[in-house]
Design an enzyme around this catalytic site. Structure first.
Site, mmCIF file in Angstrom:
data_model
loop_
_atom_site.group_PDB
_atom_site.id
_atom_site.type_symbol
_atom_site.label_atom_id
_atom_site.label_comp_id
_atom_site.label_asym_id
_atom_site.label_seq_id
_atom_site.Cartn_x
_atom_site.Cartn_y
_atom_site.Cartn_z
ATOM 1 N N ASP A 154 0.817 -1.220 0.000
ATOM 2 C CA ASP A 154 0.000 0.000 0.000
ATOM 3 C C ASP A 154 0.855 1.277 0.000
ATOM 4 O OD1 ASP A 154 0.973 -0.354 2.508
ATOM 5 O OD2 ASP A 154 -0.912 0.063 3.553
ATOM 6 N N HIS A 202 24.183 4.892 -18.587
ATOM 7 C CA HIS A 202 23.083 5.119 -17.640
ATOM 8 C C HIS A 202 23.333 4.430 -16.304
ATOM 9 C CE1 HIS A 202 20.291 6.153 -21.231
ATOM 10 N NE2 HIS A 202 20.998 7.180 -20.826
ATOM 11 N N ASP A 223 26.002 13.142 -13.290
ATOM 12 C CA ASP A 223 24.942 13.665 -14.164
ATOM 13 C C ASP A 223 23.714 13.790 -13.276
ATOM 14 O OD1 ASP A 223 23.003 14.181 -16.042
ATOM 15 O OD2 ASP A 223 23.622 12.606 -17.435
ATOM 16 N N ASP A 280 19.519 19.562 -16.296
ATOM 17 C CA ASP A 280 20.214 18.322 -16.669
ATOM 18 C C ASP A 280 21.683 18.673 -16.883
ATOM 19 O OD1 ASP A 280 20.983 15.881 -17.647
ATOM 20 O OD2 ASP A 280 19.841 16.003 -19.521
ATOM 21 N N HIS A 308 26.665 8.608 -28.390
ATOM 22 C CA HIS A 308 25.321 9.198 -28.286
ATOM 23 C C HIS A 308 25.265 10.536 -29.017
ATOM 24 C CE1 HIS A 308 26.852 11.939 -25.155
ATOM 25 N NE2 HIS A 308 27.393 10.894 -24.546
ATOM 26 N N HIS A 354 19.551 17.034 -26.361
ATOM 27 C CA HIS A 354 18.099 16.848 -26.525
ATOM 28 C C HIS A 354 17.391 18.106 -26.041
ATOM 29 C CE1 HIS A 354 18.300 16.146 -22.175
ATOM 30 N NE2 HIS A 354 19.356 15.399 -22.434
ATOM 31 N N HIS A 370 14.113 14.658 -21.171
ATOM 32 C CA HIS A 370 14.181 14.506 -22.626
ATOM 33 C C HIS A 370 12.863 15.083 -23.135
ATOM 34 C CE1 HIS A 370 17.184 10.979 -22.069
ATOM 35 N NE2 HIS A 370 17.717 12.145 -21.831
ATOM 36 N N GLU A 377 25.972 18.005 -24.664
ATOM 37 C CA GLU A 377 26.616 17.059 -23.755
ATOM 38 C C GLU A 377 27.491 16.027 -24.460
ATOM 39 O OE1 GLU A 377 23.833 14.130 -22.061
ATOM 40 O OE2 GLU A 377 22.188 15.325 -22.871
ATOM 41 N N TYR A 419 34.085 7.931 -23.831
ATOM 42 C CA TYR A 419 34.005 6.790 -22.919
ATOM 43 C C TYR A 419 34.918 5.725 -23.502
ATOM 44 C CZ TYR A 419 29.769 9.564 -22.457
ATOM 45 O OH TYR A 419 28.897 10.607 -22.345
ATOM 46 N N ARG A 450 31.922 13.178 -19.495
ATOM 47 C CA ARG A 450 30.857 13.910 -20.198
ATOM 48 C C ARG A 450 30.759 15.296 -19.555
ATOM 49 N NH1 ARG A 450 27.243 10.421 -20.058
ATOM 50 N NH2 ARG A 450 25.956 10.977 -18.264
ATOM 51 N N GLU A 468 28.009 18.441 -19.639
ATOM 52 C CA GLU A 468 26.650 18.745 -20.122
ATOM 53 C C GLU A 468 26.135 20.056 -19.550
ATOM 54 O OE1 GLU A 468 23.601 15.930 -18.818
ATOM 55 O OE2 GLU A 468 22.324 16.564 -20.485
HETATM 56 N N1 GLY Z 1 20.489 12.729 -17.762
HETATM 57 C C1 GLY Z 1 20.017 12.225 -18.964
HETATM 58 C C2 GLY Z 1 20.674 12.830 -20.112
HETATM 59 O O1 GLY Z 1 21.700 13.462 -19.951
HETATM 60 O O2 GLY Z 1 20.198 12.789 -21.195
HETATM 61 MN MN MN Z 2 20.954 15.177 -21.069
HETATM 62 MN MN MN Z 3 22.277 14.391 -18.171
#
Ligand code: GLY
Ligand code: MN
Ligand code: MN
Length: 436
Positions: free
Chosen positions: A36, A240, A257, A268, A347, A351, A358, A381, A385, A403, A405
């Site tokens: 619950d 991720h 991140d 982000d 990647h 975005h 996103h 970003e 890697y 990374r 960003e």
């Molecule tokens: N934190 C998710 C991205 O950077 O897209």
């Molecule tokens: Mn991002």
């Molecule tokens: Mn991010």
């Protein structure tokens, strides 16, 4: 956010739906975590964007030029017992008084009332495939209306995606939205700064995650916009990684991140820095390469330039840099054509960013990359890697994940970096970390 802002959005939506048509959108549901206990409730972004109404079990209906009112909210009735246990909820009176619905009905009466509203409408604007119960009910209601055509009722003849209109609206941020996004980005930058000051070898990744959440909450952001990634050493090569369970080692980098949510608007931000406050030589070389790529990509965030130009700028710099460092061999143009950078940078550059991390909005129009316009917000970003066991390169590069960003607003004059406050040059990071 003021009610007037939601009202303006509804007005805009109403104009696009057009008279003779109807739009329907449901709230998010509560979700059970175990027995619950529920997950913290997060309103559906589209629903919140139009209503500002932060309760589950609700459904909004928009009928342009309906005489008794154009905006109808179905919601839970006020229940004093429920209020005692679970706290305030608007009820029908709150729906009209506080949330400015023209009409409000109990959600339990939806089945009796909504079919009548669908009668004699042309198009039904609706987010299809997002709520299977509602999808199912809508088809039943439409069939019921079709069965009554002999009494002169006309059934809607078109189901149209509501997102098409709504997401184009959400892509362009107003000043009221930007105020929230600036706050989300500033507070999240503070959280990254605090993490740089507190990190030390021997700490666990989740302890740094706790520091991040602590800063966000202390500064008024109750929720993270997405699960934080706190990745020491090679964990940063898992894009991720959210387990955040390992011990941080001296000599490693740490990639964080993380971003908070301010009244449903996300930040982000990613920063990568040395656990012990000083970059090693291979780390510094790769880091500077990612930073150069990011700065070049950010230069491409200007009104009138296409969405993909930032990505292409980053790919160019990263590929050239990887050749100079000896991680790739060959001619840069050919390596780019053959996508040889992809094992290290797999990647896209970023975005859209907004209520969803996103965020919504199309990236292509008529199969062409979209042209940037003032009011759009996006992330930039790039990353590198280097897999732990990558063959054919000097092992000193292996297991390094980086990374960087930032959150960027397209302005009439160029761009504004919303997350500017979080340091990212090697000198600034080392100075900040060594002062603690
Ligand atoms: N934190 C998710 C991205 O950077 O897209
Ligand atoms: Mn991002
Ligand atoms: Mn991010």
């Amino acid at each position: 956010m003021k009610q007037l802002e939601f009202k303006k959005r509804r007005k805009h939506l109403m104009q696009q739906i057009g008279s003779g048509n109807i739009a329907i959108i449901a709230s998010a549901d509560t979700r059970i975590r175990n027995r619950d206990v529920h997950y913290p409730f997060r309103q559906d972004s589209d629903f919140y964007y139009l209503t500002g109404f932060n309760e589950p079990d609700a459904l909004a209906v928009f009928i342009p030029e309906r005489k008794q009112g154009e905006y109808i909210l179905f919601c839970r009735e006020f229940d004093p017992q429920k209020a005692l246990w679970e706290g305030a909820h608007a009820g029908l009176e709150g729906a009209t008084k506080k949330y400015e619905a023209d009409d409000a009905f109990p959600i339990d009466d939806l089945d009796d009332i909504l079919p009548g509203m669908l009668e004699n409408k042309g198009k039904v604007f609706y987010p299809m495939g997002r709520n299977s119960d509602l999808d199912h009910n809508l088809l039943i209601w439409l069939n019921e209306i079709r069965n009554q055509t002999r009494r002169g009722v006309v059934a809607p003849n078109e189901l149209v995606s509501l997102e098409h209109i709504l997401h184009e609206m959400r892509l362009f941020k107003t000043e009221a939205e930007l105020k929230l996004m600036r706050k989300a980005a500033n507070v999240s930058a503070d959280a990254h700064i605090k993490a740089m000051q507190r990190v030390k070898a021997g700490a666990y990744e989740y302890q740094i995650e706790a520091d991040i959440v602590h800063t966000l909450m202390q500064e008024g952001l109750r929720n993270v916009a997405y699960p934080s990634i706190v990745a020491g050493g090679k964990n940063a090569c898992t894009l991720h990684y959210t387990e955040n369970k390992d011990k941080l080692k001296a000599g490693d980098l740490i990639l964080i991140d993380a971003g908070g949510e301010c009244d449903h608007y996300a930040a982000d931000i990613t920063r990568t820095f040395p656990v012990s406050g000083k970059f090693s030589e291979p780390q510094a070389l790769l880091y500077q390469l990612v930073l150069n790529a990011q700065l070049a990509a950010i230069e491409q965030i200007q009104p009138g330039l296409a969405w993909n130009m930032a990505h292409d700028a980053a790919v160019q710099i990263i590929t050239k840099g990887l050749v100079e460092l000896g991680l790739l061999k060959g001619r840069v143009a050919k390596l780019i054509k053959d996508e040889k950078y992809k094992p290290f940078f797999m990647h896209r550059i970023g975005h859209w960013l907004g209520m969803d991390v996103h965020d919504v909005g199309s990236y292509k129009i008529n199969n062409e990359w979209r042209i940037l316009e003032p009011g759009m917000v996006l992330t930039v970003e790039p990353g590198l890697y280097i897999p732990v066991d990558y063959k054919g390169i000097d092992p000193k590069w292996c297991g390094i994940g980086i990374r960087i960003e930032d959150d960027i607003l397209v302005t009439a004059a160029g761009h504004e970096i919303l997350s500017q406050k979080a340091p990212k040059s090697i000198a600034d990071i080392e100075r900040l970390m060594q002062a603690h």
